[in-house]
Write a protein that holds these residues in place. Sequence first.
Motif, PDB file in Angstrom:
ATOM      1  N   VAL A   4      71.990  11.541  57.373  1.00  0.00           N
ATOM      2  CA  VAL A   4      73.267  12.052  56.874  1.00  0.00           C
ATOM      3  C   VAL A   4      73.770  13.087  57.869  1.00  0.00           C
ATOM      4  CG1 VAL A   4      74.448  13.178  54.970  1.00  0.00           C
ATOM      5  CG2 VAL A   4      72.488  11.723  54.530  1.00  0.00           C
ATOM      6  N   GLU A   5      74.856  12.764  58.499  1.00  0.00           N
ATOM      7  CA  GLU A   5      75.371  13.669  59.519  1.00  0.00           C
ATOM      8  C   GLU A   5      76.217  14.754  58.874  1.00  0.00           C
ATOM      9  OE1 GLU A   5      77.786  12.029  62.895  1.00  0.00           O
ATOM     10  OE2 GLU A   5      75.754  11.987  63.712  1.00  0.00           O
ATOM     11  N   ASN A   6      76.108  15.923  59.438  1.00  0.00           N
ATOM     12  CA  ASN A   6      76.907  17.058  58.969  1.00  0.00           C
ATOM     13  C   ASN A   6      76.331  17.684  57.697  1.00  0.00           C
ATOM     14  OD1 ASN A   6      78.937  18.747  59.585  1.00  0.00           O
ATOM     15  ND2 ASN A   6      80.478  17.718  58.328  1.00  0.00           N
ATOM     16  N   PHE A   7      75.089  17.334  57.369  1.00  0.00           N
ATOM     17  CA  PHE A   7      74.524  17.854  56.129  1.00  0.00           C
ATOM     18  C   PHE A   7      74.289  19.362  56.201  1.00  0.00           C
ATOM     19  CE2 PHE A   7      71.307  18.676  52.909  1.00  0.00           C
ATOM     20  CZ  PHE A   7      71.953  18.123  51.824  1.00  0.00           C
ATOM     21  N   LYS A   8      74.073  19.829  57.419  1.00  0.00           N
ATOM     22  CA  LYS A   8      73.842  21.268  57.601  1.00  0.00           C
ATOM     23  C   LYS A   8      75.029  22.071  57.067  1.00  0.00           C
ATOM     24  CE  LYS A   8      72.882  24.505  61.133  1.00  0.00           C
ATOM     25  NZ  LYS A   8      73.998  25.217  60.569  1.00  0.00           N
ATOM     26  N   THR A   9      76.228  21.568  57.325  1.00  0.00           N
ATOM     27  CA  THR A   9      77.421  22.270  56.837  1.00  0.00           C
ATOM     28  C   THR A   9      77.452  22.307  55.320  1.00  0.00           C
ATOM     29  OG1 THR A   9      78.347  20.478  58.126  1.00  0.00           O
ATOM     30  CG2 THR A   9      79.620  22.496  58.017  1.00  0.00           C
ATOM     31  N   TYR A  10      76.931  21.244  54.728  1.00  0.00           N
ATOM     32  CA  TYR A  10      76.860  21.204  53.264  1.00  0.00           C
ATOM     33  C   TYR A  10      76.014  22.367  52.759  1.00  0.00           C
ATOM     34  CZ  TYR A  10      76.568  19.040  48.628  1.00  0.00           C
ATOM     35  OH  TYR A  10      76.669  18.770  47.293  1.00  0.00           O
ATOM     36  N   ASN A  11      74.846  22.520  53.386  1.00  0.00           N
ATOM     37  CA  ASN A  11      73.970  23.644  53.031  1.00  0.00           C
ATOM     38  C   ASN A  11      74.655  24.986  53.246  1.00  0.00           C
ATOM     39  OD1 ASN A  11      71.635  22.584  52.013  1.00  0.00           O
ATOM     40  ND2 ASN A  11      70.692  22.294  54.012  1.00  0.00           N
ATOM     41  N   ASP A  12      75.319  25.086  54.407  1.00  0.00           N
ATOM     42  CA  ASP A  12      75.975  26.362  54.734  1.00  0.00           C
ATOM     43  C   ASP A  12      77.022  26.697  53.671  1.00  0.00           C
ATOM     44  OD1 ASP A  12      74.431  26.522  56.894  1.00  0.00           O
ATOM     45  OD2 ASP A  12      75.962  25.900  58.349  1.00  0.00           O
ATOM     46  N   GLN A  13      77.741  25.669  53.262  1.00  0.00           N
ATOM     47  CA  GLN A  13      78.862  25.920  52.371  1.00  0.00           C
ATOM     48  C   GLN A  13      78.450  26.136  50.912  1.00  0.00           C
ATOM     49  OE1 GLN A  13      81.984  23.685  53.815  1.00  0.00           O
ATOM     50  NE2 GLN A  13      83.339  23.984  52.070  1.00  0.00           N
ATOM     51  N   PHE A  14      77.490  25.323  50.450  1.00  0.00           N
ATOM     52  CA  PHE A  14      77.154  25.398  49.019  1.00  0.00           C
ATOM     53  C   PHE A  14      75.808  26.045  48.726  1.00  0.00           C
ATOM     54  CE2 PHE A  14      79.745  21.514  49.587  1.00  0.00           C
ATOM     55  CZ  PHE A  14      80.880  21.955  48.929  1.00  0.00           C
ATOM     56  N   GLY A  15      75.068  26.375  49.771  1.00  0.00           N
ATOM     57  CA  GLY A  15      73.768  27.008  49.558  1.00  0.00           C
ATOM     58  C   GLY A  15      72.654  25.981  49.502  1.00  0.00           C
ATOM     59  N   TYR A  16      71.431  26.461  49.739  1.00  0.00           N
ATOM     60  CA  TYR A  16      70.271  25.586  49.823  1.00  0.00           C
ATOM     61  C   TYR A  16      69.993  24.858  48.526  1.00  0.00           C
ATOM     62  CZ  TYR A  16      68.280  25.924  54.409  1.00  0.00           C
ATOM     63  OH  TYR A  16      68.061  25.762  55.729  1.00  0.00           O
ATOM     64  N   GLN A  17      70.131  25.641  47.434  1.00  0.00           N
ATOM     65  CA  GLN A  17      69.807  25.077  46.128  1.00  0.00           C
ATOM     66  C   GLN A  17      70.612  23.806  45.874  1.00  0.00           C
ATOM     67  OE1 GLN A  17      67.388  26.533  44.660  1.00  0.00           O
ATOM     68  NE2 GLN A  17      67.353  24.981  43.036  1.00  0.00           N
ATOM     69  N   GLU A  18      71.912  23.942  46.102  1.00  0.00           N
ATOM     70  CA  GLU A  18      72.770  22.795  45.837  1.00  0.00           C
ATOM     71  C   GLU A  18      72.542  21.681  46.848  1.00  0.00           C
ATOM     72  OE1 GLU A  18      77.355  22.137  44.756  1.00  0.00           O
ATOM     73  OE2 GLU A  18      76.470  24.065  44.191  1.00  0.00           O
ATOM     74  N   GLY A  19      72.229  22.105  48.070  1.00  0.00           N
ATOM     75  CA  GLY A  19      71.894  21.126  49.104  1.00  0.00           C
ATOM     76  C   GLY A  19      70.708  20.288  48.661  1.00  0.00           C
ATOM     77  N   ASN A  20      69.686  20.970  48.124  1.00  0.00           N
ATOM     78  CA  ASN A  20      68.499  20.261  47.657  1.00  0.00           C
ATOM     79  C   ASN A  20      68.823  19.313  46.510  1.00  0.00           C
ATOM     80  OD1 ASN A  20      66.911  21.447  49.502  1.00  0.00           O
ATOM     81  ND2 ASN A  20      66.000  22.943  48.116  1.00  0.00           N
ATOM     82  N   GLU A  21      69.661  19.801  45.599  1.00  0.00           N
ATOM     83  CA  GLU A  21      70.046  18.946  44.470  1.00  0.00           C
ATOM     84  C   GLU A  21      70.728  17.679  44.976  1.00  0.00           C
ATOM     85  OE1 GLU A  21      69.298  19.134  41.303  1.00  0.00           O
ATOM     86  OE2 GLU A  21      68.097  20.868  41.917  1.00  0.00           O
ATOM     87  N   TYR A  22      71.583  17.870  45.977  1.00  0.00           N
ATOM     88  CA  TYR A  22      72.298  16.717  46.512  1.00  0.00           C
ATOM     89  C   TYR A  22      71.323  15.741  47.172  1.00  0.00           C
ATOM     90  CZ  TYR A  22      75.635  13.759  48.810  1.00  0.00           C
ATOM     91  OH  TYR A  22      76.330  12.650  49.207  1.00  0.00           O
ATOM     92  N   LEU A  23      70.334  16.306  47.896  1.00  0.00           N
ATOM     93  CA  LEU A  23      69.345  15.436  48.549  1.00  0.00           C
ATOM     94  C   LEU A  23      68.583  14.603  47.515  1.00  0.00           C
ATOM     95  CD1 LEU A  23      67.677  17.452  51.438  1.00  0.00           C
ATOM     96  CD2 LEU A  23      69.176  15.478  51.589  1.00  0.00           C
ATOM     97  N   LYS A  24      68.273  15.241  46.387  1.00  0.00           N
ATOM     98  CA  LYS A  24      67.542  14.522  45.338  1.00  0.00           C
ATOM     99  C   LYS A  24      68.369  13.345  44.844  1.00  0.00           C
ATOM    100  CE  LYS A  24      65.252  18.423  43.439  1.00  0.00           C
ATOM    101  NZ  LYS A  24      65.192  19.358  42.330  1.00  0.00           N
ATOM    102  N   LYS A  25      69.638  13.634  44.565  1.00  0.00           N
ATOM    103  CA  LYS A  25      70.512  12.577  44.062  1.00  0.00           C
ATOM    104  C   LYS A  25      70.621  11.447  45.080  1.00  0.00           C
ATOM    105  CE  LYS A  25      73.951  15.177  42.035  1.00  0.00           C
ATOM    106  NZ  LYS A  25      75.347  15.480  42.104  1.00  0.00           N
ATOM    107  N   LEU A  26      70.771  11.884  46.321  1.00  0.00           N
ATOM    108  CA  LEU A  26      70.921  10.918  47.403  1.00  0.00           C
ATOM    109  C   LEU A  26      69.676  10.033  47.492  1.00  0.00           C
ATOM    110  CD1 LEU A  26      72.882  10.342  49.708  1.00  0.00           C
ATOM    111  CD2 LEU A  26      71.500  11.814  51.150  1.00  0.00           C
ATOM    112  N   ALA A  27      68.512  10.692  47.398  1.00  0.00           N
ATOM    113  CA  ALA A  27      67.241   9.959  47.502  1.00  0.00           C
ATOM    114  C   ALA A  27      67.156   8.892  46.419  1.00  0.00           C
ATOM    115  CB  ALA A  27      66.071  10.924  47.385  1.00  0.00           C
TER     116      ALA A  27
END
Length: 713
Positions: free
Chosen positions: A327-350
């Motif tokens: 997933v390209e640009n995922f780092k920006t997702y983390n930067d913008q919404f925080g790690y917690q939400e980034g992790n939640e998104y990764l779970k959903k994605l998985a």
Amino acid sequence: MRFLKWAVRELGFTRSSDYQKQYINETNIRTAVYMSFIVLILEFWMIIRYVDQRPGRTFLEYFDGEMNYLILFSSGLILILFAFRHIREYKNFILGKILSAAVIILDAAMMARYVMKNKADMSVSGLLLGMKYLILLMLLAVAYHVYECFFIKKNIRSDIYGQMMNILFGVICLGFGIETSLYDISKQRQILCFVTMMIFVACMLIWKPYVSVLILGVAFLRFYSLWVPSLIAIDEAGGKAKDGDTINLFTFWIVLVMVSISIYHQRRLEATKDEGLIQANEALNRAAIEDDLTGIHNMFYFNQESVEVLNDPDTDYTKKIFLFLNVENFKTYNDQFGYQEGNEYLKKLALMIRDTFEGEPVARQSDDHFVVLASTETALERTEAIRDRIHGARQEIYLELKVGGFKPRSRDADPRVAVDCARYACSLIKNKYGVNYREYDDDVDSRFHKNQYIVNRIDSAVEKGHIKVYYQPVVWSETRELCGLEALARWDDPTYGFLSPGVFIPVLEEYRQIHKLDKCIFEQVCKNMREAMDAGRRVVPVSLNFSRLDFELMDAVGVLQECVEKYNIDKDMLHVEVTESALADDDGILSRAVETLHKEGYAVWLDDFGSGYSSLNVLKDFRFDVLKIDMKFLTNFEKNEKSRIILDNIIRLADGIGMMSLTEGVETEEAAKFLTGAGCGRLQGYLFGKPMPLEELHAKINDGTIKVSDRLI
Ligand code: C2E
Ligand code: CA
Ligand code: CA
């Protein structure tokens, strides 16, 4: 209250877990094998003895006389069939069906015979009572037959069936024990049969304590009520049997109840311990194959599963493809919404990826990287579906899915290598707008091998002197006289020829080997400078390129210090170049290093300013001596009016915050003039000299093509 709780627990009214129930059931079934085996042998022997002792009888007379033995024999047979079936799962156990059908027929025959013989003197209820054990046997045989014919194929757990069989068998045994004891010839000795059957049923089959109490209680009372008349008869004849035997009988009853309760609790304890161990084991197993964050499989499991899939004779391996999803640009997702939400998104994605590729091996490799062993027919269509959903995930952020593919070339392809190849193919389309899929083909293959070659050979290249330093002039814009040099690495390889840093630097960074190269460059630069000074040449400061990873992989400042001391070089003759992108996601290592370098007396230059998106932040947070303006501002310089305005402003900005500026990539006279006019102090580019070997530089200085300035800082 406490006593009540204790009693409730001791009598087995507490709930057992499924595992405990199953454990006790399994123990029962195993015991049933032995018990029914003993019953079979015993009864068979009894029947033989019976026949042997009564010669000259008709078949039907035997049949009538053996009824009890036959019932017990048949119930033993049914139980052993069931136990056998439960322990070993044969696909088609025809013998079980035949034998249970035979028992049903035999039982029906015995019933018919009984009814025919007695129907004249007995009422219906009397007949039924007389046939109670035959009825029980029939129930047992029919239950087993149904189980055999209908349930076994559907793999229905036989716990309830097991309980039912045991209860029926238990009742038949107890009945047999009571009746044989009472109605056979020698009463005093026959009591043994009752005792044996009791122990048999109570202790060997493990019941819940209250069930044991109930079964034993009922059986004892029944036996006692039938026995009393015969005891009275003995008493009347002058003996004192009644009291003594009654006491013995009840003592025996209490002991038996205690023993069976104790056995139950012991088994339950074993089950509890076992369950604990199994749970711990399961947790460990899960941890070994599950990805911590997302709960889908990890690479360990993926590799195993892929080997299995490829080796399966039913698999056409040419129709399989390893996919690497990034997933390209995922780092920006983390930067913008925080790690917690980034992790939640990764779970959903998985989960989404796993569901999309249902039935195929899927795992998370690391970060936002996933791998799949997919079918070639559906692979692209499915990744397309995932991409669509990723695009729709957040409006504020544009996430892109990049996929690399690798088709295994044989059945025994190593999944780890295959994933590496798919990953490499994927890395080739990084940041390439509009290109979302790349398959590993021959072209990629040769590049991949070149990369492997680079990683594997860096040590020997350093050792054998294949790494060379080229120097590119930096000039004062006003006088165009040489004020510095940039050290740029070149790899002169015996196999691949001349490799440019654009090829080997990203590879060395990816495989975390870049520090080896940089250390080698520091050493050569210091050595060259020492030799030049010893030869009486004038030297100019040299700027060294530092990779962000240098500070992680080695004590970069320490290594530089060592070189400087070894060759006795002035610290202001060396500048450190750090690229802007390295600082963008700094976690403190780099900012501390920059601080130390300043303290030690080195000038630190900011390289490639304007190439990333965080330029201004970097300026705010760090202190630099020189700002190197990225050469991208000079592309199309002649035609693009905007470049001039931007360059003009950057130079003024640098001046405003007390930094000197240098523009790199100057190729035309026009650009040089403009930059001089705008106030940019230093210039670097092909117009003033390409990167060149030291000898060439010396030759150019000697013949006057390059003039060394008197002013160096
Ligand atoms: P960089 O630090 O931005 O280096 C400048 C690059 O621009 C050099 O490419 C140089 O040859 C090129 N260049 C200079 N003037 C001109 C010009 O007028 N026109 C054009 N088109 N290009 C020009 P090079 O040597 O291929 O290096 C590429 C990159 O590799 C460097 O970019 C630097 O980031 C990295 N690199 C080179 N040597 C080393 C090293 O020893 N260590 C580390 N860590 N990185 C290095
Ligand atoms: Ca540089
Ligand atoms: Ca640069």
